[in-house]
Write an enzyme that holds these catalytic residues in place. Structure first.
Site, PDB file in Angstrom:
ATOM      1  N   GLU A 154       0.856  -1.189   0.000  1.00 19.40           N
ATOM      2  CA  GLU A 154       0.000   0.000   0.000  1.00 19.40           C
ATOM      3  C   GLU A 154       0.893   1.240   0.000  1.00 19.40           C
ATOM      4  OE1 GLU A 154      -3.383  -0.215   2.500  1.00 19.40           O
ATOM      5  OE2 GLU A 154      -3.872   1.911   2.323  1.00 19.40           O
ATOM      6  N   ARG A 155       0.634   2.119  -0.943  1.00 27.89           N
ATOM      7  CA  ARG A 155       1.444   3.344  -1.133  1.00 27.89           C
ATOM      8  C   ARG A 155       2.916   3.003  -1.390  1.00 27.89           C
ATOM      9  NH1 ARG A 155      -3.234   5.330  -2.335  1.00 27.89           N
ATOM     10  NH2 ARG A 155      -4.609   5.487  -0.559  1.00 27.89           N
ATOM     11  N   ASN A 197      -3.284  -1.665   7.812  1.00 26.22           N
ATOM     12  CA  ASN A 197      -4.600  -2.165   7.394  1.00 26.22           C
ATOM     13  C   ASN A 197      -4.441  -3.685   7.370  1.00 26.22           C
ATOM     14  OD1 ASN A 197      -5.684   0.398   7.074  1.00 26.22           O
ATOM     15  ND2 ASN A 197      -5.029   0.544   4.943  1.00 26.22           N
ATOM     16  N   GLU A 278     -10.358   4.736   9.211  1.00 31.82           N
ATOM     17  CA  GLU A 278     -10.526   4.329   7.811  1.00 31.82           C
ATOM     18  C   GLU A 278     -11.039   2.893   7.709  1.00 31.82           C
ATOM     19  OE1 GLU A 278      -6.679   5.318   6.026  1.00 31.82           O
ATOM     20  OE2 GLU A 278      -7.361   7.390   5.765  1.00 31.82           O
ATOM     21  N   ASP A 352      -2.300  14.148   7.055  1.00 29.29           N
ATOM     22  CA  ASP A 352      -1.829  12.881   6.487  1.00 29.29           C
ATOM     23  C   ASP A 352      -0.592  13.036   5.607  1.00 29.29           C
ATOM     24  OD1 ASP A 352      -1.713  10.243   5.858  1.00 29.29           O
ATOM     25  OD2 ASP A 352      -3.367  10.257   4.439  1.00 29.29           O
ATOM     26  N   GLU A 380       3.868   9.044  -0.968  1.00 27.97           N
ATOM     27  CA  GLU A 380       2.473   9.001  -1.423  1.00 27.97           C
ATOM     28  C   GLU A 380       2.017  10.348  -1.968  1.00 27.97           C
ATOM     29  OE1 GLU A 380      -0.164   7.763   1.711  1.00 27.97           O
ATOM     30  OE2 GLU A 380      -1.964   8.091   0.521  1.00 27.97           O
TER      31      GLU A 380
END
Ligand code: GCV
Length: 688
Positions: A154-155, A197, A278, A352, A380
């Site tokens: 992710e990213r 996550n 999230e 963020d 990101e």
């Protein structure tokens, strides 16, 4: 143990390089040295092996000896203050021999001393006068991998995950060892293997065995393994009806799970948790607090010496407050309520990881709670892997920021726990590492990994000094080369700020993948997902009013700062529109209006990239072809994308304010509709 060693040649001088060796580009010439390392532990063996790889010809004998070695007694070395991980390197006569001595109170200290010596030599310094001594200011120096178990990062913009979960635990890619060496060389001592996550499956016996295999490889390099824990795992894996942290069955499940992990990984570091953020489950789902959740997990790992890193990155669409205020609102009342093996992990800014954000107001606001800072090394929001953006100045700017809460207190001193003397302190960086041959997608992205590690060891280091030592190790210590590269790096992050979001604007990127501009986006389900929520631009003006007349987020800062941030004339221009909504024709200290200043900064960002390209072009004869070419190509991409950001943003702002561009400023290449129509469903790093 006295070892006479032949050092193998690594690469012929001047040959093309693929970046695999990072900043550890040891001498190419074969040399013979004597390395005296006793007693042999796996960590000392790793240190000795590194010396064999890296010690240049003619370095002479090097002795690795712990401070307690009786042969050192008569030297009366000042080792007491070195702590668990510090080192001392100096010339000494030991048992009648003149040696370069590397010592420390633990074998990890010696490992870090070894790397410090190699760095010292690789940056052109002499061994005759070596005198190095340092111990880390921050205890937990950790990389957070947002790596999913299916290999997607992710990213992540540097290929797939380095961890081949499927072939672990049997197949142990030698690259895992090189990863550990690189981290140890800059003092990183922990790694969170999986994405915050998180999937519960990472806590199953199969995956625990895989994590244990990595832990075994990393251990000799002083690196502990941590796992991101999914809060609802007791339901998903344990078949319980709830994950309520106050339920004794839930606590018992986590205790048993922790015991199981520690049986496989005796020095397991602990858990990192993203909860109620999230879409992730958490204690708030049951009306319990973040402290209830963190403390329940902390109790499970406590008997084994483990810790819990609990993230403060929380915001909810059910909360109508300014998103920038939500983490503070949630965590401030919990100060003093966390167990002593919990550390709260706070992003550097309140939103963020934007190219620039004021420091997070939690720093300095909850002194009874140890806080670890979380930076994002992967870019990101700063041009993915392709843009050259040296993040040292970003990290430094945040660490050096005065909190205003206590005299002389900075974010860095809060993080190192200097004032409050907490038992734990930490700095985490979201890794930019993948399976790309050069690890991070470009040579200059490696500098961000490097700078993070060096600053985690010592938050007081200067980003410029770090850039210098990185360049010297990565490209060579020819002063003409070094002096040419440093300015490219030094201005690069500010250039990204300029062409993506000058004057304190933030969160203007396109949706989902975050690739490229999207300041016009206003149709997403949650208000705070839309760029228009952040810039509040309209016909009259632009910016988020966070003063008393707006969200009053300024009140979350110490009074001295809150007063300054309440007044546009006293707010730094770099943060102006973060705190204030101003008319387009509001006149600034520069003599320009807000509109003129914005345009000037967008133009400056584009011009800086052109300048970086020119400077790099001139270096072609001095740099190996492969790394030079890749950077040149990426700079061309950056130049194109900087112009895209600038043009699309200006086209949009002009659609709101109907103002002409100041004289001399080029019109956007296309109309707004053209930019809005661009679509990149295939952009990387965005897990579907
Ligand atoms: C891991 C941002 C990123 C997410 C990330 C999140 C976080 O929102 O876009 O990809 O999720 O931060 O830090 O948890």
């Amino acid at each position: 143990m006295l070892v006479a060693t032949a050092i193998a040649a690594c690469a012929a001088p001047g040959s093309a390089e693929d970046g695999y060796r990072l900043w550890m580009r040891y001498p190419a010439v074969t040399a013979t040295s004597e390395i005296d390392a006793a007693p042999a532990t796996p960590v000392l063996a790793a240190a000795a092996a590194e010396l064999r790889r890296g010690l240049p010809a003619g370095a002479g004998p090097v002795m690795l000896a712990p401070a307690g070695d009786p042969r050192l007694a008569e030297l009366r070395l000042p080792t007491a203050q070195l702590g668990d991980e510090g080192y001392l390197v100096r010339r000494a006569t030991v048992a009648g021999r003149s040696v370069t001595l590397v010592t420390g109170n633990t074998d990890r200290g010696l490992l870090y001393g070894t790397f410090a010596l190699l760095r010292h030599l690789a940056t052109g310094a002499s061994i005759e006068r070596v005198s190095l001594s340092s111990s880390p200011a921050v205890k937990l120096r950790i990389l957070d991998h947002w790596d999913n178990l299916d290999g997607v990062v992710e990213r992540g913009y540097a290929g797939r995950s380095l961890w081949d979960w499927w072939s672990l635990p049997e197949l142990k890619d030698p690259r895992y060892t090189d990863y550990a060496r690189a981290n140890a060389s800059i003092g990183i001592n922990g790694t969170v293997l999986n994405n915050v996550n998180a999937k519960a499956i990472s806590l199953t016996p199969r995956y625990i065995a895989k994590a244990a295999a990595l832990a075994d490889i990393f251990r000799p390099y002083g690196i502990k393994v941590y796992l991101s824990a999914r809060f609802s795992a007791p339901i998903e894996l344990g078949g319980l009806k709830t994950a309520d942290p106050r339920d004794p069955a839930v606590a018992a499940w986590w205790r048993a799970k922790s015991d199981e992990i520690y049986r496989a990984i005796p020095d397991f570091g602990g858990f990192l948790v993203k909860a109620n953020s999230e879409g992730q489950p958490g204690p708030r789902d049951y009306g319990a607090s973040h402290a209830d959740g963190a403390n329940m997990l902390a109790a499970a790992v406590k008997p084994h010496g483990g810790i819990v890193m609990w993230r403060a990155f929380v915001y909810a669409d059910t909360d109508p407050q300014d998103r920038a205020k939500q983490a503070y609102a949630e965590f401030k009342p919990l100060d003093g309520k966390f167990a002593d093996n919990v550390i709260v992990q706070v992003k550097n800014g309140a939103i963020d990881f934007q190219p620039r954000e004021p420091f997070h107001p939690l720093f300095g606001a909850i002194p009874k709670t140890p806080l670890m800072i979380e930076f994002q090394i992967t870019k990101e929001y700063l041009g993915f892997a392709s843009h050259l953006a040296y993040l040292g100045p970003l990290f430094e700017e945040v660490l050096d920021a005065q909190t205003g809460a206590r005299r002389g207190e900075t974010v860095g001193s809060v993080v190192s726990g200097a004032a409050e003397h907490h038992g734990i302190s930490g700095m985490a960086g979201v890794a930019n590492i993948g399976d790309d041959r050069d690890w991070s997608g470009s040579s200059f992205n490696q500098a961000n990994w490097y700078a993070f590690g060096r600053l985690a060891w010592d938050p007081a280091l200067s980003s410029r000094d770090i850039a210098r030592e990185w360049v010297e190790q990565t490209f060579g210590s020819d002063p003409a080369l070094v002096d040419a590269i440093i300015p490219i790096m030094a201005g690069s992050r500010e250039a990204v700020v300029d062409y993506t979001g000058p004057l304190g604007l933030a969160h203007l990127m396109a949706t989902g993948h975050h690739y490229g501009p999207g300041p016009w986006v206003s149709d997403l389900a949650r208000p705070e997902w839309n760029p228009v929520y952040y810039h509040r631009g309209d016909h009259e003006g632009i910016g988020f009013d966070r003063t008393k007349t707006g969200s009053n987020a300024v009140a979350q800062y110490a009074p001295r700062l809150a007063r300054a941030y309440s007044d546009p004339a006293k707010t730094p221009l770099t943060e102006l529109l973060w705190f204030h909504h101003l008319r387009w024709d509001y006149r600034l200290s520069t003599g320009r209006t807000v509109w003129e200043e914005l345009v000037q900064r967008y133009d400056r960002g584009v011009a800086t990239v052109a300048d970086m390209q020119r400077r790099w072009a001139a270096l072609e004869p001095r740099i190996d072809a492969e790394r030079w070419q890749k950077t040149a190509t990426l700079l061309a991409v950056q130049a194109r994308e900087a112009r895209w950001w600038r043009d699309a943003s200006l086209a949009y702002w002009m659609s709101l304010n109907q103002l002409p561009l100041p004289p001399g400023s080029a019109p956007p290449e296309h109309d707004l509709a053209w930019y809005k129509a661009l679509s990149f469903p295939d952009a990387p790093g965005n897990p579907q």
